[in-house]
Scaffold this motif. Sequence first.
Motif, short mmCIF file in Angstrom:
data_model
loop_
_atom_site.label_atom_id
_atom_site.label_comp_id
_atom_site.label_asym_id
_atom_site.label_seq_id
_atom_site.Cartn_x
_atom_site.Cartn_y
_atom_site.Cartn_z
N UNK A 36 -48.75 -13.29 -19.51
CA UNK A 36 -48.30 -13.39 -20.83
C UNK A 36 -48.74 -12.16 -22.20
N UNK A 37 -48.16 -11.47 -22.92
CA UNK A 37 -47.09 -10.71 -23.74
C UNK A 37 -48.14 -11.49 -24.82
N UNK A 38 -49.17 -11.32 -25.50
CA UNK A 38 -49.44 -11.20 -27.26
C UNK A 38 -49.32 -10.34 -27.76
N UNK A 39 -48.58 -10.91 -29.62
CA UNK A 39 -47.66 -10.07 -30.72
C UNK A 39 -46.35 -9.51 -30.89
N UNK A 40 -45.79 -10.97 -29.54
CA UNK A 40 -44.61 -10.30 -29.59
C UNK A 40 -44.15 -10.73 -30.94
#
Length: 300
Positions: A253-257
């Motif tokens: 999971x990658x936040x701030x995309x």
Amino acid sequence: MRPSKPQTSINLKLILVCFLCLLLFLLVFKSNFTPFQENHPSPILETHVSNSTSTPAAEEQPPSRDCPSLPLTPTCTKTPPSLAQALVHYATLNITPQQTFNEISVSLRVLQKKAPCNFLVFGLGHDSLMWTALNHGGRTIFLEEDKSWIEQIKQKLPSLESYHVVYDSKVHQADELMEVGMGEDCKVVVDPRFSKCKLSLKGFPNEVYDVEWDLIMVDAPTGYHDEAPGRMSAIYTAGLMARNREDGETDVFVHDVDRVVEDKFSKAFLCEGYFREQEGRIRHFAIPSHRTRSGRSFCP
């Protein structure tokens, strides 16, 4: 995941507390209908779950020392310590986690299927206790760039497992690092410690490299100004760890995309072919092991 500024949304805080209460209710409800097993308490109370067979109904069971037997109550329904601590923590906290309820729900759906599991989180913040509670019985590790922030969090939440890490990149180097990442050295799937790719992070504690991670959350390091470390290497290394596991797959999971670096690097190195969903500012990828099938391309 260290907040750049205080967040004081009371509504989101109440939603999170209600969310944890609902999780507690589901755990208790499940325990009341779990068959009692010989010499084996409810999975809610144990870190490791065995595959022992159920005890015949006619066989008498020894009384539990922790929870006295009660009429019509086949199992102990004590609240897991991590969940109890999380409920108290968020009920009394004036700062809400950085992710929205809908964003958190993306990771929660995967945790509900995989927990207890191995969960690696880039970043340490106000939502860290929540992730530990949602992965009750598993191992959750946090990697943080700011030593003083680690000490501040440890004073309040000493049970969290966190490590100080150092990044040597800068956000303004993102274009250069993207070009580097397109080279052949960065397409080789190997333990990140031995990779020749400049993007690979090699200075983590051995515990980080020696574990096969079921979930990886990239919500750090800082990436909102040009001199910040940025998440270029964190995203690449998360993908490399996922590909290098012996078998199975890792949910990343990658936040701030909504930011340029997180958007471009997640698509390039976690691969659009492995993309599963996006909610708000969080993006979910499911990356399979590349060691189980030789000749698999870096991106499908």
